[in-house]
Design an enzyme around this catalytic site. Sequence first.
Site, PDB file in Angstrom:
ATOM      1  NE  ARG A   1       7.179  -1.976   6.183  1.00 55.82           N
ATOM      2  CZ  ARG A   1       5.852  -2.102   6.224  1.00 55.82           C
ATOM      3  NH1 ARG A   1       5.110  -1.607   5.256  1.00 55.82           N
ATOM      4  NH2 ARG A   1       5.273  -2.741   7.222  1.00 55.82           N
TER       5      ARG A   1
ATOM      6  CE  LYS B   1      -2.133  -1.099   3.823  1.00 55.50           C
ATOM      7  NZ  LYS B   1      -1.429  -2.378   4.095  1.00 55.50           N
TER       8      LYS B   1
ATOM      9  NE  ARG C   1       2.062  -4.437  11.400  1.00 55.28           N
ATOM     10  CZ  ARG C   1       3.233  -4.234  10.767  1.00 55.28           C
ATOM     11  NH1 ARG C   1       4.357  -4.616  11.311  1.00 55.28           N
ATOM     12  NH2 ARG C   1       3.249  -3.641   9.605  1.00 55.28           N
TER      13      ARG C   1
ATOM     14  NE  ARG D   1       6.087   0.207  10.262  1.00 53.19           N
ATOM     15  CZ  ARG D   1       4.903   0.046   9.679  1.00 53.19           C
ATOM     16  NH1 ARG D   1       4.701   0.545   8.465  1.00 53.19           N
ATOM     17  NH2 ARG D   1       3.935  -0.593  10.277  1.00 53.19           N
TER      18      ARG D   1
ATOM     19  NE  ARG E   1      -4.361  -1.248  10.010  1.00 53.44           N
ATOM     20  CZ  ARG E   1      -3.289  -0.609   9.530  1.00 53.44           C
ATOM     21  NH1 ARG E   1      -3.346   0.653   9.216  1.00 53.44           N
ATOM     22  NH2 ARG E   1      -2.171  -1.259   9.353  1.00 53.44           N
TER      23      ARG E   1
HETATM   24  P1  ADP Z   1       2.139  -1.835   3.217  1.00 48.73           P
HETATM   25  O1  ADP Z   1       2.133  -0.315   3.185  1.00 48.73           O
HETATM   26  O2  ADP Z   1       0.941  -2.427   2.537  1.00 48.73           O
HETATM   27  O3  ADP Z   1       2.365  -2.401   4.581  1.00 48.73           O
HETATM   28  P2  ADP Z   1       4.670  -1.544   1.769  1.00 48.73           P
HETATM   29  O4  ADP Z   1       4.337  -0.737   0.565  1.00 48.73           O
HETATM   30  O5  ADP Z   1       5.417  -0.838   2.849  1.00 48.73           O
HETATM   31  O6  ADP Z   1       3.362  -2.306   2.347  1.00 48.73           O
HETATM   32  O7  ADP Z   1       5.498  -2.819   1.255  1.00 48.73           O
HETATM   33  C1  ADP Z   1       5.987  -3.797   2.184  1.00 48.73           C
HETATM   34  C2  ADP Z   1       7.363  -4.267   1.713  1.00 48.73           C
HETATM   35  O8  ADP Z   1       7.213  -5.014   0.504  1.00 48.73           O
HETATM   36  C3  ADP Z   1       8.334  -3.123   1.405  1.00 48.73           C
HETATM   37  O9  ADP Z   1       9.621  -3.511   1.823  1.00 48.73           O
HETATM   38  C4  ADP Z   1       8.252  -2.971  -0.124  1.00 48.73           C
HETATM   39  O10 ADP Z   1       9.478  -2.495  -0.675  1.00 48.73           O
HETATM   40  C5  ADP Z   1       7.937  -4.390  -0.561  1.00 48.73           C
HETATM   41  N1  ADP Z   1       7.055  -4.441  -1.737  1.00 48.73           N
HETATM   42  C6  ADP Z   1       6.008  -3.612  -2.027  1.00 48.73           C
HETATM   43  N2  ADP Z   1       5.415  -3.970  -3.184  1.00 48.73           N
HETATM   44  C7  ADP Z   1       6.098  -5.067  -3.625  1.00 48.73           C
HETATM   45  C8  ADP Z   1       5.975  -5.902  -4.786  1.00 48.73           C
HETATM   46  N3  ADP Z   1       5.011  -5.698  -5.701  1.00 48.73           N
HETATM   47  N4  ADP Z   1       6.851  -6.908  -4.908  1.00 48.73           N
HETATM   48  C9  ADP Z   1       7.826  -7.137  -3.980  1.00 48.73           C
HETATM   49  N5  ADP Z   1       7.998  -6.384  -2.888  1.00 48.73           N
HETATM   50  C10 ADP Z   1       7.146  -5.361  -2.706  1.00 48.73           C
HETATM   51  P1  AMP Z   2       0.726   0.821   9.161  1.00 44.31           P
HETATM   52  O1  AMP Z   2       1.726   1.923   9.082  1.00 44.31           O
HETATM   53  O2  AMP Z   2      -0.481   1.087   8.304  1.00 44.31           O
HETATM   54  O3  AMP Z   2       1.320  -0.531   8.921  1.00 44.31           O
HETATM   55  O4  AMP Z   2       0.167   0.822  10.664  1.00 44.31           O
HETATM   56  C1  AMP Z   2       1.040   0.555  11.751  1.00 44.31           C
HETATM   57  C2  AMP Z   2       0.222   0.388  13.028  1.00 44.31           C
HETATM   58  O5  AMP Z   2      -0.463   1.632  13.338  1.00 44.31           O
HETATM   59  C3  AMP Z   2      -0.886  -0.662  12.996  1.00 44.31           C
HETATM   60  O6  AMP Z   2      -0.395  -1.963  13.280  1.00 44.31           O
HETATM   61  C4  AMP Z   2      -1.833  -0.133  14.083  1.00 44.31           C
HETATM   62  O7  AMP Z   2      -1.344  -0.424  15.381  1.00 44.31           O
HETATM   63  C5  AMP Z   2      -1.737   1.382  13.892  1.00 44.31           C
HETATM   64  N1  AMP Z   2      -2.768   1.892  12.929  1.00 44.31           N
HETATM   65  C6  AMP Z   2      -2.520   2.511  11.738  1.00 44.31           C
HETATM   66  N2  AMP Z   2      -3.671   2.835  11.135  1.00 44.31           N
HETATM   67  C7  AMP Z   2      -4.667   2.402  11.952  1.00 44.31           C
HETATM   68  C8  AMP Z   2      -6.081   2.402  11.876  1.00 44.31           C
HETATM   69  N3  AMP Z   2      -6.726   2.923  10.808  1.00 44.31           N
HETATM   70  N4  AMP Z   2      -6.784   1.863  12.911  1.00 44.31           N
HETATM   71  C9  AMP Z   2      -6.164   1.350  13.988  1.00 44.31           C
HETATM   72  N5  AMP Z   2      -4.839   1.288  14.112  1.00 44.31           N
HETATM   73  C10 AMP Z   2      -4.084   1.805  13.108  1.00 44.31           C
END
Ligand code: ADP
Ligand code: AMP
Length: 213
Positions: A127, A13, A171, A160, A88
Amino acid sequence: MRLILLGPPGAGKGTQAANIVTKYNLPHISTGDIFRANIKQGTELGTRAKAYMDKGELVPDSLVVELVEDRLSKDDTQVGFMLDGFPRTIYQAEALDAVLGNMGTSIDHVINIVVDPTVLVERAVGRRICKNCGATYHVSFNPPAEEGVCDKCSGELYQRSDDNEETVSNRISVYTNETAPLVEYYEKSGKIRTIDGLQDIDKVFSDIEKVLK
Ligand code: ADP
Ligand code: AMP
């Protein structure tokens, strides 16, 4: 254009949100990023959110909804916005509909990024994020040219604290129980589109562009 990006942790995302906001010039509203910024600044909201985030649990709806409501009241969202990581829960989705309804508007597209659950832990644990500009990398799947250094701004990359195997697994369970029901919620409005998130990052983005044009 008012968009929601849906998908489990590690689906891609944040990666796609960065592409979308650049192309369509929309404010990127990530509730996770807002909480992390609050933790960094040492605010009360940050302290309260951190207790949940460290365990991989959701921050209570009341805190999140108020935050998003406040953010959507800012002028820059008049052109539209890209929501990433919100809503969420069904409660949050209903609250969002109510807030937008009061503003005389609604969501245009929900992009649901679908990824086989088996790759999610590896994606999240690998990541790395730039401390300076927030760009997202992956140690194997999307590495920077120089290890630990951001390609875009030369900032330092970090991992992170909630991107460890145990918290990520929790999660993912939380996503399945609390967030996955949103797919059905948005199917009712006919605005949800499924994107195959297992493809290369560029291909995922070109599929999203097809939905948005
Ligand atoms: P989210 O925001 O949904 O948690 P991220 O965009 O941060 O996910 O992506 C999670 C990890 O996967 C990051 O390290 C990113 O570089 C990697 N990633 C994202 N899209 C892809 C893809 N299409 N193929 C392989 N790795 C990906
Ligand atoms: P994210 O950056 O989207 O992966 O979110 C990291 C963490 O933030 C999650 O595991 C939750 O603990 C909290 N969080 C982020 N967005 C929300 C949401 N919309 N509702 C509840 N918790 C959230």
